[in-house]
Enzyme design. Structure first.
Site, mmCIF file in Angstrom:
data_model
loop_
_atom_site.group_PDB
_atom_site.id
_atom_site.type_symbol
_atom_site.label_atom_id
_atom_site.label_comp_id
_atom_site.label_asym_id
_atom_site.label_seq_id
_atom_site.Cartn_x
_atom_site.Cartn_y
_atom_site.Cartn_z
ATOM 1 N N SER A 130 0.921 -1.221 -0.032
ATOM 2 C CA SER A 130 0.149 -0.234 0.125
ATOM 3 C C SER A 130 0.838 1.227 -0.028
ATOM 4 C CB SER A 130 -0.933 -0.116 1.230
ATOM 5 O OG SER A 130 -1.373 1.489 1.504
ATOM 6 N N TYR A 132 -2.246 -0.488 10.124
ATOM 7 C CA TYR A 132 -2.458 -0.769 8.841
ATOM 8 C C TYR A 132 -1.321 -1.076 8.158
ATOM 9 C CZ TYR A 132 -3.952 -0.979 3.885
ATOM 10 O OH TYR A 132 -4.144 -1.144 2.540
HETATM 11 N N1 LIG Z 1 -8.427 -0.274 -2.188
HETATM 12 C C1 LIG Z 1 -7.412 0.260 -1.975
HETATM 13 O O1 LIG Z 1 -7.572 1.511 -2.187
HETATM 14 C C2 LIG Z 1 -6.296 -0.307 -1.560
HETATM 15 C C3 LIG Z 1 -4.928 0.577 -1.505
HETATM 16 C C4 LIG Z 1 -3.878 -0.126 -1.177
HETATM 17 C C5 LIG Z 1 -3.790 -1.352 -0.773
HETATM 18 N N2 LIG Z 1 -4.882 -2.258 -0.941
HETATM 19 C C6 LIG Z 1 -4.635 -3.517 -0.372
HETATM 20 O O2 LIG Z 1 -5.478 -4.124 -1.631
HETATM 21 C C7 LIG Z 1 -5.894 -5.396 -1.097
HETATM 22 C C8 LIG Z 1 -7.306 -5.652 -1.759
HETATM 23 O O3 LIG Z 1 -8.045 -4.259 -1.233
HETATM 24 P P1 LIG Z 1 -9.567 -4.232 -1.384
HETATM 25 O O4 LIG Z 1 -9.668 -2.580 -1.609
HETATM 26 O O5 LIG Z 1 -10.202 -4.979 -2.608
HETATM 27 O O6 LIG Z 1 -10.148 -4.456 -0.120
HETATM 28 P P2 LIG Z 1 -11.522 -5.547 0.333
HETATM 29 O O7 LIG Z 1 -11.688 -5.300 1.583
HETATM 30 O O8 LIG Z 1 -12.837 -5.005 -0.664
HETATM 31 O O9 LIG Z 1 -11.149 -6.945 0.008
HETATM 32 C C9 LIG Z 1 -10.474 -7.754 0.808
HETATM 33 C C10 LIG Z 1 -11.057 -9.012 0.825
HETATM 34 O O10 LIG Z 1 -10.479 -9.808 1.887
HETATM 35 C C11 LIG Z 1 -11.298 -10.621 2.468
HETATM 36 N N3 LIG Z 1 -10.746 -10.918 3.791
HETATM 37 C C12 LIG Z 1 -10.166 -10.099 4.742
HETATM 38 N N4 LIG Z 1 -9.737 -10.557 5.847
HETATM 39 C C13 LIG Z 1 -9.687 -11.923 5.673
HETATM 40 C C14 LIG Z 1 -9.129 -13.374 6.059
HETATM 41 N N5 LIG Z 1 -8.815 -13.232 7.625
HETATM 42 N N6 LIG Z 1 -9.479 -14.203 5.481
HETATM 43 C C15 LIG Z 1 -9.749 -14.413 4.174
HETATM 44 N N7 LIG Z 1 -10.470 -13.440 3.415
HETATM 45 C C16 LIG Z 1 -10.165 -12.153 4.114
HETATM 46 C C17 LIG Z 1 -12.471 -9.779 2.769
HETATM 47 O O11 LIG Z 1 -13.563 -10.381 2.921
HETATM 48 C C18 LIG Z 1 -12.392 -8.745 1.547
HETATM 49 O O12 LIG Z 1 -13.375 -9.670 0.498
HETATM 50 C C19 LIG Z 1 -5.790 -5.558 0.246
HETATM 51 O O13 LIG Z 1 -4.614 -6.186 0.625
HETATM 52 C C20 LIG Z 1 -5.337 -4.014 0.746
HETATM 53 O O14 LIG Z 1 -5.024 -3.855 1.913
HETATM 54 C C21 LIG Z 1 -6.170 -1.597 -1.338
#
Ligand SMILES: NC(=O)c1ccc[n+]([C@@H]2O[C@H](COP(=O)([O-])OP(=O)(O)OC[C@H]3O[C@@H](n4cnc5c(N)ncnc54)[C@H](O)[C@@H]3O)[C@@H](O)[C@H]2O)c1
Length: 336
Positions: A127, A152
């Site tokens: 991130s 985080y």
């Molecule tokens: N969306 C953003 O702007 C952004 C920015 C930087 C990094 N990220 C990273 O990208 C990745 C995807 O993010 P996103 O926006 O799609 O988030 P999201 O929350 O929509 O997707 C994450 C998924 O992981 C699942 N999850 C969470 N904990 C879990 C566990 N213990 N076991 C199994 N499944 C689990 C959740 O149910 C969810 O469906 C993440 O690692 C997030 O930290 C996202």
């Protein structure tokens, strides 16, 4: 090829899984479908994937060591795209242990799965939050990222460190993906664009932090997907000439790499809101608030290295991206 995409019920995981299936790959996904945000939205995303013949979904928690090990042993994954995590900066102040389970234990379980089953390439979500107290813009993967300002961010930096150790010890090629504020259709209800849209359509005021004095490199989700699809084919190689005193922090003597994936065009928060207001045809009532702890004021990605690797960098304008989000939102929630 056979992929494991963790978190396909999530925002980015859904888009990546859909794209890989459209490209003809086989995709297995795990997700625990937790209720950090609306589970119905997660199920709706999955509903679009589950009928596809090359897709398999397993409800599984990343922290379930035996379950993850058995799932890896049963499938012979060539590539792992690890996107499941406890996301969100603000929630890490409220429920830090959720981040330890999903992002630390969970990441280790995924690394172990890759180690025991000869996965050819692990790509995982990091991130822009790892840049923490950094002030030099744009953020470069050459810069030190040792001063996170939220748990985080610390877990995402930890994922990079854990991955490096496994790349070094077991020769597992790993690629870290530092995403910058991702938005688009099927987006996350805890993020600004979704929250603003929902509030504006309900005639409620929106909370604008740091009095709107923030810049973000808002990155459209299809650009993230395109970058991931290209990067999965670029398997990091060990560089025996690399030494820590002179080498770039983005590479190593181990098969390890980290990239920024951001739009490289920061947009002021007030401008983003104004683009949304235009797309909705409604002016928002704004509740101007001070900065929230854990948040970074400005983000801006240096993507030169990404472009060198894959001849692509995110470029969708917020005007186009926000319009596509609003169209999706109005159709999905039947708001005309
Ligand atoms: N969306 C953003 O702007 C952004 C920015 C930087 C990094 N990220 C990273 O990208 C990745 C995807 O993010 P996103 O926006 O799609 O988030 P999201 O929350 O929509 O997707 C994450 C998924 O992981 C699942 N999850 C969470 N904990 C879990 C566990 N213990 N076991 C199994 N499944 C689990 C959740 O149910 C969810 O469906 C993440 O690692 C997030 O930290 C996202």
């Amino acid at each position: 090829m056979k992929f494991l995409v963790t978190g396909a019920a999530g925002f980015i995981g859904y888009h990546v899984a859909a794209r890989l299936l459209a490209d003809g790959h086989q995709v297995v996904s795990i997700d625990n479908l937790n209720d950090y945000y609306d589970v119905a939205l997660k199920i709706a995303r999955l509903d679009l994937l589950v009928n596809k013949p090359k897709f398999q979904f397993i409800k599984l928690d990343l922290a379930d060591r035996e379950g993850i090990a058995a799932m890896f042993a049963e499938h012979n994954f060539q590539r792992v795209i690890h996107l499941a995590a406890q996301a969100g900066v603000r929630y890490s102040l409220e429920n830090p242990l959720a981040y330890a389970d999903a992002n630390l234990i969970g990441h280790l379980n995924v690394l172990e799965g890759c180690r025991r089953n000869n996965v050819e390439h692990l790509l995982y979500a990091s991130s822009s939050s790892v840049y923490g107290l950094n002030r030099k813009l744009p953020f470069s993967t050459e810069d030190s990222v040792d001063h996170p300002i939220s748990l985080y961010a610390a877990t995402k930096k930890a994922n990079e460190l854990m991955s490096h150790s496994y790349s070094h010890l077991y020769g597992i090629p790993t690629t870290g993906l530092r995403f910058f504020t991702v938005y688009g259709p099927w987006g996350r209800p805890d993020m600004a664009l979704f929250k603003f849209t929902k509030a504006i359509l309900a005639g409620e005021s929106i909370d604008v932090y740091n009095h709107g004095e923030m810049y973000r490199d808002f990155t459209y989700v299809d650009d993230i997907t395109e970058a991931i699809v290209r990067l999965q084919a670029i398997i990091p190689q060990a560089d025996p000439e690399w030494v820590v005193e002179e080498g770039s922090p983005t590479t190593s003597s181990a098969p390890y790499h980290v990239y920024n994936i951001g739009n490289n065009t920061p947009v002021k928060l007030m401008e983003y809101i104004s683009v949304l207001e235009q797309a909705l045809g409604i002016t928002a009532c704004k509740n101007m608030l001070s900065m929230q702890s854990g948040d970074i004021v400005d983000t801006h990605a240096n993507t030169a290295e990404l472009y060198n690797a894959i001849s692509f960098e995110p470029a969708t304008s917020v005007q186009d991206g926000v319009k596509r989000f609003v169209n999706w939102y109005q159709e999905f929630y039947k708001f005309q």
